[in-house]
Design a protein around this motif. Structure first.
Motif, PDB file in Angstrom:
ATOM      1  N   TRP A 160       0.825  -1.209   0.000  1.00 53.74           N
ATOM      2  CA  TRP A 160       0.000   0.000   0.000  1.00 53.74           C
ATOM      3  C   TRP A 160       0.856   1.255   0.000  1.00 53.74           C
ATOM      4  N   ALA A 161       2.163   1.127   0.236  1.00 53.48           N
ATOM      5  CA  ALA A 161       3.063   2.279   0.209  1.00 53.48           C
ATOM      6  C   ALA A 161       3.346   2.745  -1.220  1.00 53.48           C
ATOM      7  N   PHE A 162       3.015   1.926  -2.201  1.00 53.45           N
ATOM      8  CA  PHE A 162       3.232   2.294  -3.600  1.00 53.45           C
ATOM      9  C   PHE A 162       2.017   3.050  -4.128  1.00 53.45           C
ATOM     10  N   ASP A 163       2.238   4.263  -4.598  1.00 54.42           N
ATOM     11  CA  ASP A 163       1.184   5.036  -5.241  1.00 54.42           C
ATOM     12  C   ASP A 163       1.175   4.629  -6.715  1.00 54.42           C
ATOM     13  N   LEU A 164       0.054   4.062  -7.154  1.00 50.47           N
ATOM     14  CA  LEU A 164      -0.060   3.600  -8.538  1.00 50.47           C
ATOM     15  C   LEU A 164      -1.245   4.296  -9.204  1.00 50.47           C
ATOM     16  N   PRO A 165      -1.089   5.576  -9.550  1.00 51.58           N
ATOM     17  CA  PRO A 165      -2.198   6.277 -10.196  1.00 51.58           C
ATOM     18  C   PRO A 165      -2.465   5.723 -11.593  1.00 51.58           C
ATOM     19  N   TYR A 166      -3.594   6.135 -12.157  1.00 53.72           N
ATOM     20  CA  TYR A 166      -3.912   5.719 -13.525  1.00 53.72           C
ATOM     21  C   TYR A 166      -2.745   6.049 -14.453  1.00 53.72           C
ATOM     22  N   ALA A 167      -2.447   5.139 -15.351  1.00 52.06           N
ATOM     23  CA  ALA A 167      -1.388   5.261 -16.356  1.00 52.06           C
ATOM     24  C   ALA A 167       0.012   5.263 -15.748  1.00 52.06           C
ATOM     25  N   SER A 168       0.156   4.778 -14.514  1.00 53.97           N
ATOM     26  CA  SER A 168       1.501   4.679 -13.946  1.00 53.97           C
ATOM     27  C   SER A 168       2.200   3.443 -14.522  1.00 53.97           C
ATOM     28  N   LEU A 169       3.509   3.555 -14.643  1.00 52.37           N
ATOM     29  CA  LEU A 169       4.332   2.503 -15.231  1.00 52.37           C
ATOM     30  C   LEU A 169       5.320   2.003 -14.193  1.00 52.37           C
ATOM     31  N   LEU A 170       5.289   0.717 -13.932  1.00 53.51           N
ATOM     32  CA  LEU A 170       6.222   0.061 -13.025  1.00 53.51           C
ATOM     33  C   LEU A 170       7.118  -0.837 -13.872  1.00 53.51           C
ATOM     34  N   SER A 171       8.418  -0.553 -13.857  1.00 53.61           N
ATOM     35  CA  SER A 171       9.373  -1.337 -14.648  1.00 53.61           C
ATOM     36  C   SER A 171      10.198  -2.215 -13.713  1.00 53.61           C
ATOM     37  N   LEU A 172      10.339  -3.480 -14.097  1.00 53.48           N
ATOM     38  CA  LEU A 172      11.056  -4.473 -13.294  1.00 53.48           C
ATOM     39  C   LEU A 172      12.078  -5.206 -14.145  1.00 53.48           C
ATOM     40  N   ARG A 173      13.152  -5.664 -13.506  1.00 48.74           N
ATOM     41  CA  ARG A 173      14.060  -6.646 -14.096  1.00 48.74           C
ATOM     42  C   ARG A 173      13.686  -7.956 -13.443  1.00 48.74           C
ATOM     43  N   ALA A 182      12.692 -10.319  -8.743  1.00 43.66           N
ATOM     44  CA  ALA A 182      12.745  -9.112  -9.564  1.00 43.66           C
ATOM     45  C   ALA A 182      13.347  -7.965  -8.777  1.00 43.66           C
ATOM     46  N   GLN A 183      13.746  -6.972  -9.521  1.00 45.71           N
ATOM     47  CA  GLN A 183      14.257  -5.725  -8.968  1.00 45.71           C
ATOM     48  C   GLN A 183      13.463  -4.598  -9.624  1.00 45.71           C
ATOM     49  N   ILE A 184      13.045  -3.638  -8.839  1.00 43.68           N
ATOM     50  CA  ILE A 184      12.330  -2.488  -9.392  1.00 43.68           C
ATOM     51  C   ILE A 184      13.334  -1.613 -10.129  1.00 43.68           C
ATOM     52  N   ALA A 185      13.061  -1.383 -11.409  1.00 41.13           N
ATOM     53  CA  ALA A 185      13.927  -0.560 -12.231  1.00 41.13           C
ATOM     54  C   ALA A 185      13.399   0.864 -12.372  1.00 41.13           C
ATOM     55  N   GLY A 186      12.111   1.064 -12.082  1.00 36.81           N
ATOM     56  CA  GLY A 186      11.551   2.410 -12.159  1.00 36.81           C
ATOM     57  C   GLY A 186      10.053   2.409 -11.900  1.00 36.81           C
ATOM     58  N   LEU A 187       9.570   3.517 -11.364  1.00 34.64           N
ATOM     59  CA  LEU A 187       8.134   3.742 -11.165  1.00 34.64           C
ATOM     60  C   LEU A 187       7.851   5.143 -11.665  1.00 34.64           C
ATOM     61  N   TYR A 188       6.995   5.225 -12.664  1.00 41.08           N
ATOM     62  CA  TYR A 188       6.740   6.488 -13.345  1.00 41.08           C
ATOM     63  C   TYR A 188       5.257   6.830 -13.277  1.00 41.08           C
ATOM     64  N   PRO A 189       4.905   7.746 -12.362  1.00 44.17           N
ATOM     65  CA  PRO A 189       3.482   8.116 -12.252  1.00 44.17           C
ATOM     66  C   PRO A 189       3.004   8.962 -13.424  1.00 44.17           C
TER      67      PRO A 189
END
Length: 189
Positions: A160-173, A182-189
């Protein structure tokens, strides 16, 4: 096995925001679809997947057409089924019941709805079936959190600590295998 890029994109804004939209098939806004397409530009994907619900499928169709990649549909990436609450605003649900759900969605699922563990099980199965190629999945906030749980081991409170608004992009390896990680490579709101 080598790692691969996995991008999870939350669908764009629905025409009727503020609802508990699990299985409810609400239409996305044109701006929501455009925001998703903008997030997907330049990712270098080889595979594109979306759920069968319009709010993710419509963005997937636009992204696929722009990238020249066929869109695969996988309903396992759907949002949690909110049962009797599905399609209703949170204000129309008993606040105590809703609070218990947010505190522990596995022990307190919506009436007639899906348990958190069931969502994690189906998303985990979908993850296990992915080919190890750069992939974009147009999905839902709950499914993104379930993937983070399955791949990174985050517990419910941490998710729940992750803010995932509409059209957010979560990139993982992602490192596939018997025990994927996996490793989080980026979170782009």
């Amino acid at each position: 096995m080598s790692d691969f890029a996995l991008h999870l994109l939350r669908h764009g804004a629905p025409e009727t925001p503020g609802l508990l939209m699990g299985r409810t098939d609400g239409a996305p806004t044109a701006d929501g679809i455009a925001a998703c397409a903008a997030q997907a530009g330049g990712l270098g994907i080889e595979r594109l997947i979306a759920t069968d619900l319009r709010r993710s499928r419509a963005a997937g169709e636009v992204i696929g057409a722009a990238a020249g990649i066929p869109l695969a549909i996988d309903p396992r990436w759907r949002e949690l089924d909110f049962g009797a609450w599905d399609g209703k605003p949170g204000s129309a649900v008993d606040p105590d019941a809703l609070g218990r759900f947010w505190d522990d969605p596995d022990a307190n699922p919506p009436p007639g709805g899906e348990r958190w563990s069931a969502l994690v099980t189906r998303v985990s199965a979908a993850l296990a079936d992915l080919a190890p190629v750069p992939t974009l999945i147009v999905t839902h906030g709950g499914a993104m959190r379930a993937a983070l749980h399955a791949l990174c081991g985050f517990d419910q409170r941490q998710l729940w600590a992750f803010d995932l608004p509409y059209a957010s992009l979560l990139s993982l390896r992602v490192w596939p295998g018997e025990r994927p990680g996996a490793q989080i490579a980026g979170l782009y709101p």
